[in-house]
Structure formats: structure tokens, C-alpha cells
Enzyme design. Structure first.
Site, PDB file in Angstrom:
ATOM      1  N   GLY A  83      76.993  14.143 -39.149  1.00 47.80           N
ATOM      2  CA  GLY A  83      77.416  12.753 -39.034  1.00 47.80           C
ATOM      3  C   GLY A  83      77.341  12.273 -37.597  1.00 47.80           C
ATOM      4  CB  SER A  84      79.364   9.739 -35.846  1.00 45.23           C
ATOM      5  OG  SER A  84      79.138   8.743 -36.822  1.00 45.23           O
ATOM      6  CB  VAL A  85      78.995  15.337 -34.193  1.00 44.14           C
ATOM      7  CG1 VAL A  85      78.560  16.393 -33.192  1.00 44.14           C
ATOM      8  CG2 VAL A  85      80.509  15.429 -34.425  1.00 44.14           C
TER       9      VAL A  85
END
Length: 482
Positions: free
Chosen positions: A216-218
Site C-alpha cells: 500500500g502507501s508505504v
């Protein structure tokens, strides 16, 4: 010589030749296979007749062998079994060795070449042979905080020393008791293994290293690094941030988390886009950068698909195939075919915290002979330099903003500036999202970098994983007197 005697002589010669060939085949060709066969009772008896070396954390033996009155002279014990099981693994009569018990078997069993002098001395003195000790880089306080934070969920935590790559914590849940798999009761060993195998999530899998997941946004940290490294972007550069982004060449509409709006003006600075984790901004940014830049930066951080050895072998991390700009947009927010191990996620944070230099992760601090003499010591190695110190400083500034003002507030530590990034990764329509957090502290002089992964946590990385990360980092800093 008459014909009957000649036939007997020839038969005896053939049988003798076959016997010699078979003996050589067994002793030479199949020797390793038979020696490693878990069903070879002679080998087992020999192995259990010598004291196996210990696995040590902060001066405490977390795996050791104790004498018994059984036919097998030594029993493997794990005094804090479930706490360190993801790292130690087990040493089983039925299932063999696992995790560090397997990866460092030669040292622990005493057959490692570095212990040759000790073995030679044992031979001449008549002293009972024994194995060497493996001293780990783990910090007991970090490990305890990580396992406590993961209680009741399926997930993993990895903590690294950014400057050396030393693994300070490696937790995976659910966990198990390696002592029950290492007993001298085959029936109980098999029964316990069946119990573990019947669970929804097998506790014997180390989720920190042995499996990978959509981050995801990592992954937006990597896309930010790719943008800043071009020299065409700074944290203050304004980028498009629409409410809805129609992916190129498709009718697919990509939206922000919860269908939210990132900016009333439909554009925002890069630092603000990372702070609130704007999907549309990063999808478009990745498309604008192009596949080559995004892929090259991901690989520079270690996402090459290759396995590491720390010394246990890990699963690979990669961004997968990207067949179109639409796929690149989805990849740029850590979805589609992007896969990371929690170890890899911690490596990303550690590299940013270490002025752009990524150190090779390692679990073993030193190897000791049975008399506690140190015969080998870790020598930190640089793995890559994914970004310059200048870009690392800009990423640090952006990641600080995530924690002070954005989605990572729950990772804050009183009196300490923390830098980080949250991640919430979609899995499928019927399954709750995965939740992530990566970060390091103190932001201006990083002592610890951490990644927290919670499988199907059902919330966001900010509310599920960030608090765990904060507790882990705080435990280490307090233990170091910081």
C-alpha cells in the site's frame, strides 16, 4: 577348471563387485543424504549425544541443550519459547531443524570449520565434543514490545539499526512453543504439529521474512525518492491531486481513501501529498516519472525479487510486471503486483534514516566456541546507496510531517521526533485491508528503524500499525538511555 566351478567363481566375483559398488555408492554418493535423513536413528543418537550450542540474546540463552537420563542424552529447550520462536525455530526429532536452528546448524552442532581446532583438541584430550554458541543482534526490550504489540493479530515487526543493518527485533504472530516440537516424544511432536497446521495462520511461518504482501502507501516513500532524485522535484513542488483519477487507456477510476478529497484546488505540494497519503497524486506522479525510474528506485532499495540471507533465507520483494501506464499508476500506490516483506519495508525506512545508505541486514553479532571465545564477529556491509544524503534529508522532512501532522500521528513518542509512513493495502473485496507503518527515530539521529505489518487488520496503517511502531521504538530508545 570345470564349467560348474567356473560359473560359481564368476558369480562370486560379480556379487563381490556389486557389494563393493554398493558400499561405495552408500558411503560416497548417498552419504550426505543418509546423514541428513531425519529417520536415521544412528545419526540422531550421535547428534543428541553431544551438547548443542546455545542461541543467545542480551546475554540470555534463548535456546540451549540440557542433559537428560534418556537414550538421547540432551534435550533442546527454549526458556522463552514463543517470544523468540520466529527467529530460533526448533530442533526436532521428527521434523529436523528450522529457522536459525537450521541456518546455523554447523556452528550449533560443532561441525563448523571455524571450530576445527576445538574438535581436534577434544579428540586428543578425550573431552566430550560440543557445539558453538550463536549470539544474536536482537534487543530483548524491542522483541518484547514487538510481540506484545502484535498480540491477538496476525502480523510481523522488524526493527533494524540503520547504521549497521543489525536486526534489533523480529516478531511474527501467531507464535508457538518450539519446545514442544523439540521434545523426545514423537507422538506429542506430531500431535502439536497437526494442531499448528490446522490453525488459520500457521505459527511456524515467520511472516517477517518468509512471505511478502502488498505494501500500500508505504511504497509512496520509494516513489517520492524517485521524484526527488530527478532534481526536478522538491518537497514543495506542486503536483496534481484530483479527487478522481481515470487511469490512462482505461475507464478505471482511482480514488483516494474513503473517497476523500486531497485538496480543494485539485493540486498540492509533494510533502502534503505524502503527509495525508494522497492516492491520486502518487498514481499520477508515478505515471509522470515512468516505469524505469520507479523500478530502478525500488530495486536500489532492495526490491529486486532476490532472496536475502540473514542467515535464514528470506522471500523476495519486487514491484512485479508493469504492462501499461494504468498498471504503473496502481503500482505507484503500492497495489497491483507490488510485494514487500516486512524486513524489506524496514530496510526502506533504515536507508532513508541512514542518509541514503542501505546496510545489509544481519541477525548474528558473533559466533563463540564452546569455551565462550569469540571466533567470528559481524562486520557491517553496505548493500546499496538508493538516494543521496540530500534526497534522504528531503525524505526525512516529508516523513516527519506524516507523523507530526498526518496519518502517522499515533507513532509519536513524547520528547522524540519520529519520521514515518503509513500504509493501508487492499487485498480483495471480501477481506479487510492490510495495515502497515514504517519509520525511524529520532528523526535527526536515527537509532532504530521499524516496519509493522498487520494482516487484514481492518483499519488503517495509522490507527492499527503506527501505535505498535511507536511502542517498539520507544522501548529501544528508553533501553539505550535515550
Amino acid at each position: 577348471m570345470n564349467a560348474p566351478l567356473r560359473r560359481v567363481a564368476i558369480s562370486v566375483l560379480v556379487l563381490f563387485t556389486l557389494l563393493i559398488v554398493n558400499v561405495n555408492y552408500i558411503q560416497v554418493v548417498r552419504s550426505d543424504e543418509l546423514r541428513e535423513d531425519s529417520g536415521n536413528t544412528r545419526v540422531l543418537t550421535e547428534e543428541y549425544s553431544r551438547e548443542r550450542g546455545s542461541i543467545v540474546v542480551d546475554g540470555t540463552e534463548v535456546a540451549l541443550s540440557v542433559p537428560t537420563q534418556d537414550t538421547l542424552e540432551y534435550l533442546r529447550q527454549y526458556p522463552q519459547g514463543p517470544l523468540y520462536a520466529p527467529v530460533t525455530g526448533y530442533y526436532s526429532l521428527v521434523y529436523g531443524a528450522w529457522q536459525l536452528e537450521d541456518a546455523e546448524n554447523e556452528v550449533l552442532a560443532g561441525s563448523d570449520a571455524r571450530l576445527f581446532t576445538r574438535r581436534l583438541t577434544d579428540l586428543f584430550t578425550g573431552r566430550d565434543p560440543s557445539g558453538g554458541d550463536v549470539v544474536l543482534t536482537l534487543d530483548a526490550g524491542v522483541q518484547e514490545a514487538a510481540m506484545a504489540g502484535l498480540e491477538g493479530v496476525t502480523g510481523a515487526v522488524v526493527a533494524l539499526d540503520p547504521s549497521t543493518g543489525a536486526v534489533l527485533g523480529m516478531a511474527s504472530t501467531p507464535t508457538y512453543d518450539p519446545g514442544r516440537l523439540s521434545s523426545h516424544d514423537p507422538a506429542d511432536i506430531r500431535a502439536y504439529a497437526e494442531e499448528l497446521g490446522a490453525m488459520d495462520a500457521d505459527p511456524r511461518l515467520n511472516r517477517a521474512t518468509e512471505d511478502n504482501y502488498p505494501p500500500g502507501s508505504v511504497f509512496k516513500v520509494i516513489v517520492s525518492a524517485a521524484a526527488l532524485s530527478t532534481g526536478e522535484y522538491t518537497p514543495e513542488t506542486v503536483v496534481p491531486a484530483p479527487d478522481v483519477l481515470t487511469l490512462p487507456g482505461t475507464s478505471t477510476q482511482l480514488r483516494n481513501f474513503g473517497n476523500s478529497s486531497c485538496s480543494s484546488s485539485q493540486e498540492q505540494s509533494l510533502i502534503d501529498a505524502l503527509t495525508i497519503s494522497c492516492n491520486t497524486a502518487f498514481a499520477q506522479l508515478g505515471i509522470d516519472l515512468g516505469e524505469d525510474r520507479v523500478r530502478e528506485m525500488a530495486e536500489a532499495f532492495g526490491m529486486t525479487g532476490e532472496r536475502l540471507e540473514i542467515p535464514m533465507r528470506t522471500a523476495g520483494s519486487s514491484i512485479g510486471d508493469i504492462e501499461s501506464e494504468a498498471a504503473l499508476g496502481q503500482t505507484s500506490i503500492g497495489q497491483r503486483d507490488v510485494r514487500m516483506t516486512p524486513l524489506q519495508a524496514a530496510m526502506v525506512a533504515a536507508a532513508v534514516g541512514n542518509d541514503g545508505t542501505l546496510m545489509t541486514p544481519h541477525l548474528i553479532d558473533q559466533v563463540r566456541a564452546p569455551d565462550r571465545t569469540v571466533i567470528d564477529r559481524a562486520d557491517p556491509e553496505e548493500l546499496s546507496e538508493p538516494v543521496t544524503p540530500e534526497v534522504a534529508d528531503q525524505l526525512q522532512e516529508m516523513m516527519e510531517s506524516v507523523v507530526t501532522e498526518g496519518s502517522g500521528r499515533a507513532a509519536r513518542i513524547p520528547g522524540v521526533t519520529v519520521a514515518g509512513k503509513t500504509g493501508t493495502a487492499q487485498v480483495s473485496g471480501d477481506v479487510p485491508d492490510h495495515n502497515w507503518f514504517v519509520g525511524f527515530a529520532p528523526a535527526d539521529d536515527p537509532q532504530i528503524a521499524v516496519a509493522v505489518f498487520v494482516a487484514n487488520g481492518g483499519g488503517t496503517g495509522g490507527d492499527v500499525s503506527a501505535p505498535i511502531a511507536g511502542d517498539v521504538m520507544q522501548a529501544y530508545l528508553e533501553g539505550q538511555g535515550g
